[in-house]
Structure formats: C-alpha cells, structure tokens
Design a protein around this motif. Sequence first.
Motif, short mmCIF file in Angstrom:
data_model
loop_
_atom_site.label_atom_id
_atom_site.label_comp_id
_atom_site.label_asym_id
_atom_site.label_seq_id
_atom_site.Cartn_x
_atom_site.Cartn_y
_atom_site.Cartn_z
N VAL A 83 -3.35 11.15 -8.20
CA VAL A 83 -3.77 11.85 -6.73
C VAL A 83 -5.26 11.64 -6.17
O VAL A 83 -6.04 11.85 -6.96
CB VAL A 83 -3.25 13.46 -7.07
N ALA A 84 -5.28 11.60 -5.01
CA ALA A 84 -6.74 11.31 -4.32
C ALA A 84 -7.10 12.82 -4.18
O ALA A 84 -6.55 13.52 -3.18
CB ALA A 84 -6.58 10.57 -3.19
N HIS A 85 -8.39 13.27 -4.80
CA HIS A 85 -8.94 14.55 -4.15
C HIS A 85 -10.27 14.23 -3.45
O HIS A 85 -11.31 13.68 -4.07
CB HIS A 85 -9.38 14.96 -5.73
N ASN A 86 -10.16 14.47 -2.29
CA ASN A 86 -11.46 14.31 -1.40
C ASN A 86 -11.68 12.58 -1.51
O ASN A 86 -12.79 12.19 -1.38
CB ASN A 86 -12.85 15.04 -1.63
N GLY A 87 -10.47 11.74 -1.54
CA GLY A 87 -10.71 10.34 -1.52
C GLY A 87 -10.90 10.03 -2.89
O GLY A 87 -11.02 8.81 -2.94
N VAL A 88 -11.02 10.76 -4.08
CA VAL A 88 -11.27 10.10 -5.29
C VAL A 88 -10.06 10.25 -6.16
O VAL A 88 -9.39 11.01 -6.27
CB VAL A 88 -12.56 11.19 -5.92
N CYS A 89 -9.73 8.92 -6.63
CA CYS A 89 -8.47 8.87 -7.42
C CYS A 89 -8.62 9.46 -8.83
O CYS A 89 -9.54 8.95 -9.60
CB CYS A 89 -8.02 7.42 -7.47
N LEU A 90 -7.94 10.44 -9.16
CA LEU A 90 -8.04 11.30 -10.35
C LEU A 90 -6.38 11.29 -11.15
O LEU A 90 -5.64 11.27 -10.45
CB LEU A 90 -8.59 12.58 -10.24
N THR A 91 -6.47 11.20 -12.47
CA THR A 91 -5.17 11.40 -13.09
C THR A 91 -4.78 12.72 -13.63
O THR A 91 -5.69 13.42 -13.99
CB THR A 91 -5.17 10.42 -14.44
N VAL A 92 -3.64 13.18 -13.20
CA VAL A 92 -3.13 14.40 -13.57
C VAL A 92 -2.93 14.26 -15.21
O VAL A 92 -2.21 13.76 -15.52
CB VAL A 92 -1.76 14.81 -12.98
N VAL A 93 -3.63 15.35 -15.70
CA VAL A 93 -3.79 15.46 -17.29
C VAL A 93 -3.00 16.74 -17.75
O VAL A 93 -2.31 16.78 -18.79
CB VAL A 93 -5.01 15.58 -17.87
N ALA A 94 -2.50 17.73 -16.66
CA ALA A 94 -1.69 18.82 -17.12
C ALA A 94 -1.25 19.44 -15.85
O ALA A 94 -1.73 19.58 -14.86
CB ALA A 94 -2.69 19.94 -17.87
N ILE A 95 0.00 20.15 -16.28
CA ILE A 95 0.60 20.89 -15.16
C ILE A 95 1.06 22.30 -15.47
O ILE A 95 1.84 22.34 -16.79
CB ILE A 95 1.85 20.18 -14.48
N ASP A 96 0.80 23.27 -14.84
CA ASP A 96 1.31 24.70 -15.32
C ASP A 96 1.39 25.42 -13.98
O ASP A 96 0.85 26.01 -13.10
CB ASP A 96 0.02 25.31 -15.92
N GLY A 97 2.96 25.45 -13.59
CA GLY A 97 3.49 26.11 -12.39
C GLY A 97 3.02 25.51 -11.27
O GLY A 97 3.37 24.36 -10.90
N GLU A 98 2.19 26.21 -10.39
CA GLU A 98 1.76 25.74 -9.28
C GLU A 98 0.43 25.13 -9.38
O GLU A 98 -0.21 24.71 -8.26
CB GLU A 98 1.84 26.83 -8.09
N GLU A 99 -0.07 25.04 -10.50
CA GLU A 99 -1.58 24.62 -10.84
C GLU A 99 -1.36 23.28 -11.55
O GLU A 99 -0.71 22.97 -12.58
CB GLU A 99 -2.32 25.56 -11.49
N TYR A 100 -2.22 22.19 -11.35
CA TYR A 100 -2.32 21.09 -12.16
C TYR A 100 -3.93 20.87 -12.47
O TYR A 100 -4.66 21.43 -11.67
CB TYR A 100 -1.67 19.84 -11.75
N THR A 101 -4.13 19.76 -13.49
CA THR A 101 -5.42 19.67 -13.83
C THR A 101 -6.01 18.23 -13.79
O THR A 101 -5.02 17.35 -14.39
CB THR A 101 -5.64 20.12 -15.30
N VAL A 102 -7.05 17.89 -13.28
CA VAL A 102 -7.36 16.54 -13.24
C VAL A 102 -8.85 16.62 -13.95
O VAL A 102 -9.58 17.56 -14.16
CB VAL A 102 -7.59 15.96 -11.91
N THR A 103 -9.29 15.34 -14.62
CA THR A 103 -10.79 15.24 -15.29
C THR A 103 -11.40 14.22 -14.34
O THR A 103 -11.18 13.23 -14.39
CB THR A 103 -10.59 14.99 -16.74
N ALA A 104 -12.70 14.64 -14.07
CA ALA A 104 -13.75 13.81 -13.46
C ALA A 104 -14.83 13.55 -14.62
O ALA A 104 -15.22 14.54 -14.99
CB ALA A 104 -14.33 14.29 -12.21
N VAL A 105 -14.83 12.12 -14.71
CA VAL A 105 -15.80 11.65 -15.59
C VAL A 105 -17.35 11.91 -15.03
O VAL A 105 -17.58 12.12 -13.97
CB VAL A 105 -15.73 10.44 -16.28
N LYS A 106 -18.37 11.71 -16.12
CA LYS A 106 -19.90 11.94 -15.54
C LYS A 106 -20.20 11.19 -14.33
O LYS A 106 -20.98 11.27 -13.41
CB LYS A 106 -20.73 11.68 -16.89
N GLU A 107 -19.77 9.71 -14.31
CA GLU A 107 -20.25 8.64 -13.36
C GLU A 107 -19.39 9.33 -11.98
O GLU A 107 -20.22 9.19 -11.10
CB GLU A 107 -19.57 7.29 -13.40
N THR A 108 -18.11 9.55 -12.06
CA THR A 108 -17.52 10.19 -10.80
C THR A 108 -18.08 11.40 -10.24
O THR A 108 -18.64 11.46 -8.80
CB THR A 108 -16.06 10.48 -11.29
#
Length: 195
Positions: A40-65
Amino acid sequence: MFTGIVEETGKITKLEKAGSNLNIYVKADMTPELKIDQSVAHNGVCLTVVAIDGEEYTVTAVKETLEKTNLGKLKTGDRINLERGMKLGDRLDGHIVQGHVDQTATCTYKKEADGSWAYSFEYDPEIGNITIEKGSITINGVSLTVVNSQKNKFSVAIIPYTYEHTTFKDLKVGDTVNLEFDVIGKYVKRLTDLS
C-alpha cells in the motif's frame, strides 16, 4: 506499482518505535479488503501490511525510509494518502508510480485560484532530479502535472475534488512533501548523463 490516484485518506492511530524502525498504525475504510504482505502506498511510499486488526492495519517503515521521506514527521491523528497496488489490466488513470520516493520538497506557496488551488514546491537540485514542463510528478502519492518547471522548483494546480479527497487541504506553507519524479523522465536523464 501504483498510479498516483489516491483511493482514500487514512488516519494515523498510533506510532510505535521498534529499534530504528517505526510501526505505523492506520485506520482506513479499505482495511477489511487488505491482506498481510500486501503493498500500500502511504503518502507515495510503498509499505507492506504486516498486521490487520478490525478497521486498523500496521505497516513498518525502516530507518532509510524515515530519513528520506516525510513519514518520520507523522503524528497521531494525521491523515495520510493511501493507494493499493495497481491491478494488471486496469486503466492507468494517473501515471506510472513506483512508490519509491526520490526526495522531499518544501511547500513554498498555497493559494486558492478561482475554484482550484495553486501550490509551489522547492527541492534540492543537487540530488539530480528534474521536473519537465507538463510532465508528471507524484506529491505525497498524488499524480499531478508540473507547471512552471525550474531547476529546483515547480508548481501544480489542484482541482476541488483532489483538494477535498487527499491531504492537500491539510498542507501548509513550510510543510515537507514526498516527491517521486516521472520514471520515464528519470531513465531519459540517466541515459543522457551517461552519453
């Protein structure tokens, strides 16, 4: 791959440091349709969905990003532009967007212009990126057309629909935005630099 056509704006519900990484929790209408490992692109940054909980999901951005984009400046409650990856065979309504931010820019001007909005941005030209008059640019994940292209700055015009359905209405002079320059223009520039 993306198109720069924002599907919706999500809301940042939580930010959690994990070493040098940042876990970003997002509440969005699209969440029930997502799956783990989806891009999913977040403000144009491609990030991978790592968790989903109801209406909320989680992505992780690394230091370089975090260092090369505006994601490290996010605060709980902020809105963020979201776009799922393009489906093969769909119309390309925006332009080819990779979800790889080239650099950030600063908003230097914002003004209503008789039904639309005009914005100007400045960026560091030393990195080697360029805009092309009437070419494409992605700003915070939104596919737009460049006007007034100069060495280190450019402008865009925002129609009312885009203003209301993206984070452009939240954007203020002095804010940092993510830029992804036109992929075709980048390859042409690279080839001409080599010759």
